[in-house]
Scaffold this active site. Structure first.
Site, mmCIF file in Angstrom:
data_model
loop_
_atom_site.group_PDB
_atom_site.id
_atom_site.type_symbol
_atom_site.label_atom_id
_atom_site.label_comp_id
_atom_site.label_asym_id
_atom_site.label_seq_id
_atom_site.Cartn_x
_atom_site.Cartn_y
_atom_site.Cartn_z
ATOM 1 N N GLY A 71 21.203 -8.581 28.024
ATOM 2 C CA GLY A 71 20.917 -9.402 26.859
ATOM 3 C C GLY A 71 21.236 -8.693 25.549
ATOM 4 C CE1 TYR A 73 19.564 -4.564 17.971
ATOM 5 C CE2 TYR A 73 21.583 -5.833 17.733
ATOM 6 C CZ TYR A 73 20.903 -4.639 17.657
ATOM 7 O OH TYR A 73 21.573 -3.502 17.282
ATOM 8 C CB THR A 74 14.585 -9.359 22.507
ATOM 9 O OG1 THR A 74 15.623 -9.941 23.281
ATOM 10 C CG2 THR A 74 13.312 -10.147 22.747
ATOM 11 N N GLY A 151 15.259 -10.826 30.021
ATOM 12 C CA GLY A 151 16.169 -9.691 30.068
ATOM 13 C C GLY A 151 15.718 -8.737 31.164
ATOM 14 N N GLY A 162 11.848 -7.901 32.020
ATOM 15 C CA GLY A 162 11.386 -9.204 32.497
ATOM 16 C C GLY A 162 11.505 -10.310 31.479
ATOM 17 C CB CYS A 180 19.226 -14.071 22.648
ATOM 18 S SG CYS A 180 17.674 -13.451 23.330
#
Length: 232
Positions: A71, A73-74, A151, A162, A180
């Site tokens: 993935g 950026y979160t 992710g 997770g 994301c």
């Protein structure tokens, strides 16, 4: 049996990651069971393996951690339920796509417990909701917002990292990144949707729906109805 663990308070990112990797190593050696950890982090951004530098809009706002999960950026922070899933995918069919689908549908089933219709979209990661209370997009399509991120990483066929589900985070904190990599859709939470859901409510729903997709006898039920297959 799957071991459920609630981490109290705000879990610091790096020490928690070290603990998670240690548990994965113990699982690979047959010394620990599958485990699901429920926690919250202090405000921070994580960069997945597909992250683009341009998507980190405010690099000095919160700490930024490089991570080996898939993935982009979160954001993580208070009011967001982070769910670290350490699952033995090797003993559950060795199908990564099927595993990710099971995670997605577990989130969707959990949201359905609160009458929220979560959906996945081709080409987008995570779980989305349609906002009928918002004006349509300029092209006439409904306004959509992301409510959960996914992710994962696998090591020796054991998963870690997770999912995260927005219960009542400060949605303004997402402004420091392009979540994301999706620029033309928003972010929402259960409380933002007008639902007085608590973290304890969400945890109860997560635990109740989990066996539909990760049965105790092994395998995966990606859609909650059929055995370990991604054909349905």
């Amino acid at each position: 049996m799957v071991d459920w663990r609630h981490l109290q308070g705000l879990s610091p990112y790096l020490p928690t990651l070290v603990d998670m990797e240690s548990h994965v190593a113990a699982m690979a050696e047959g010394r620990a069971p599958e485990s699901v950890w429920l926690l919250e982090h202090p405000p921070l951004y994580t960069a997945g393996t597909s992250s683009k530098p341009a998507d980190l809009v405010q690099p000095d706002r919160f700490p930024v951690y490089e991570t080996g999960r898939g993935g982009q950026y979160t954001y993580h922070g208070p009011g967001q339920r982070v769910v670290y899933t350490m699952i033995d995918v090797g003993n559950r069919g060795r199908d990564v796509r099927c595993f990710v689908r099971a995670l997605e549908n577990w989130v969707i089933a959990t949201l359905a417990e609160f009458n929220v219709a979560g959906e996945v979209r081709p080409g987008r990661v995570g779980v989305w909701v349609t906002r009928a209370d918002r004006a349509p997009n300029p092209d006439g399509t409904p306004h959509e917002a992301k409510i959960a991120a996914i992710g994962v990483k696998l090591r020796r066929w054991i998963s870690f990292h997770g999912i995260s589900i927005n219960v009542e985070p400060d949605l303004g904190h997402f402004a420091g990144i392009v979540p994301c990599g999706i620029r033309d859709h928003g972010v929402t939470s259960l409380v933002d949707l007008g639902l007085p859901v608590t973290m304890a409510d969400l945890d109860a729903a997560l635990m109740a729906t989990f066996p539909r997709f990760f049965p105790l006898q092994g395998g995966l039920h990606p859609n909650g109805l059929h055995p370990a297959t991604c054909a349905a």
